[in-house]
Design an enzyme around this catalytic site. Sequence first.
Site, PDB file in Angstrom:
ATOM      1  CB  SER A   1      -6.049   3.355  -0.563  1.00  0.00           C
ATOM      2  OG  SER A   1      -7.114   4.027  -1.315  1.00  0.00           O
TER       3      SER A   1
ATOM      4  CG  ASP B   1       0.241   5.659  -5.910  1.00  0.00           C
ATOM      5  OD1 ASP B   1      -1.739   5.889  -7.040  1.00  0.00           O
ATOM      6  OD2 ASP B   1      -0.624   5.608  -4.632  1.00  0.00           O
TER       7      ASP B   1
ATOM      8  CG  HIS C   1      -2.828   3.164  -4.623  1.00  0.00           C
ATOM      9  ND1 HIS C   1      -2.677   4.132  -4.472  1.00  0.00           N
ATOM     10  CD2 HIS C   1      -4.589   2.953  -4.267  1.00  0.00           C
ATOM     11  CE1 HIS C   1      -3.628   4.929  -3.202  1.00  0.00           C
ATOM     12  NE2 HIS C   1      -4.248   3.647  -3.028  1.00  0.00           N
TER      13      HIS C   1
END
Length: 522
Positions: free
Chosen positions: A213, A456, A481
């Site tokens: 991320s 995602d 994700h």
Amino acid sequence: MADCSLGCSSVLMMQLLFSLMIIMIFLLVCSFSANINSASHFNIPRLGSIRRTSQLYESQTSSSTTTSSFSSNPEDFKTFYYNQTLDHFNYRPDCYSTFQQKYVINSKYWGGPNSNAPIFAFLGAEEPLDSDLFSIGFLSDNAPQFQALQVYIEHRYYGKSIPFGSREEAFRNASTLGYFNSAQAIADYADVLLHLKKNLSAENSPIIVVGGSYGGMLAAWFRLKYPHIVLGSLASSAPILYFDGISPRFGYYSIVTKDFKETSESCYRTIRKSWAKIDRVASRPHGLSTLGKRFNTCSQLNTSLELKDYLDSIYTEAAQYNEPQRYPLRVLCSAVDGESVGTDTLGRIYAGVVAYMGHRSCYDMNEFKNTTDETNQGWSWQTCSEIVMPIGHGSGKDSMFPSAPFNLNHFINECKSLYGVLPRPHWVTTYYGGHDLKRILHRFASNIIFSNGLKDPYSSGGVLENISESVVAISTANGSHCLDIMMAKPSDPQWLVMQRNTEVKIVQRWLSKYYADLLAIN
């Protein structure tokens, strides 16, 4: 005497004025701090390698710790603190101040410096490091076969790695927060890793960094900025293109809508028409009270926007972290669709809330915006300074959400009211690049894996095409994700196993070439 009286009066007057000034400054600082802690923030979906919703997060960590080497062998993980420099880029005396930065080492499988065994380093992101030790599996799952040293480094201003002695002091105002940015963070990582290599006499041990991320963005940027320190980077679910108008403005919410539509057409339609229903009820006499009772809110609603933001956060989180086995999006939509015939739209929406959040005595509309949560506090500053991601709702006929495009002027004004500073929406692309990425990185970049799951929503800002032979994109149609760097489980689907295997083979190639080059030089 007259002169003395006049002089004394002047001194007293000056002391009084000085005291009043101190009081006014104190009140301004308190007011500023209160704004930071209490002002409502714009609704930009959080990054983060793991979801934050309390019940699902607790459930996830409890299940992952059953297979985690950290929980079964806690003695293998040793915590250290590095005396980190406050400001790596200035030479004023105050910039030489230091703080204690936390990092954790697991040397159980390390082959040691004599064999030049590799170092796998996880770059912490916008949360305390402890939560990553319980969930990130790429290092621990692969350390045995590579005989790798595992290193986990906490991001400055999170967890225990707080400058200025305390969180209250570090978050006091924009002056103390001014050292809180990605460039300082990756310089921290460089310092810690060089310190480790020196202390362990491991100068020839190659380093592979892993991040997910926002941490995935850091991993990619780290390889670009410090190629002399890190051999290669695995950047999982890193939306490095969601800046400065590079990615589609409504890309994030378009994928959320697509995910819901593919899961259940009827669930998608119910959610789509629920926004107007909420506004209609809110407009009636005592309408907000009615909505509060229908959704069992913990406190009285002030506007319908509070409820809509809460629902928005649930839907985006369910889509973003729709991992196998749990499939929270399917759980949510099954509840929406499964209500008995005759249940109205709001009743179905509430059923989805209960299924996703769990049965509770009441539902806190501020759960996703809890200003006392250190991740929310820190991320609020980061998005108000450099991580300016223009995410908004589109107005297309297929959108599941009401139109709400990102408004940069509103964003700037809100950040200014929160912190007294203006965001820099173009800085990320200025400092790290982004425009014409394929053409530019093809010329000088190497050894970066960009991994994404196409379900995602943040994959809309990810690198989805190979840039060169060694800057590669690995995508899975059903991935969510950061799924590829989570702890491996026997029940993982074959496509996920194959994605991880591909990443490991690429890392193995990087290391093989490194050792061949090292041998040739020696």
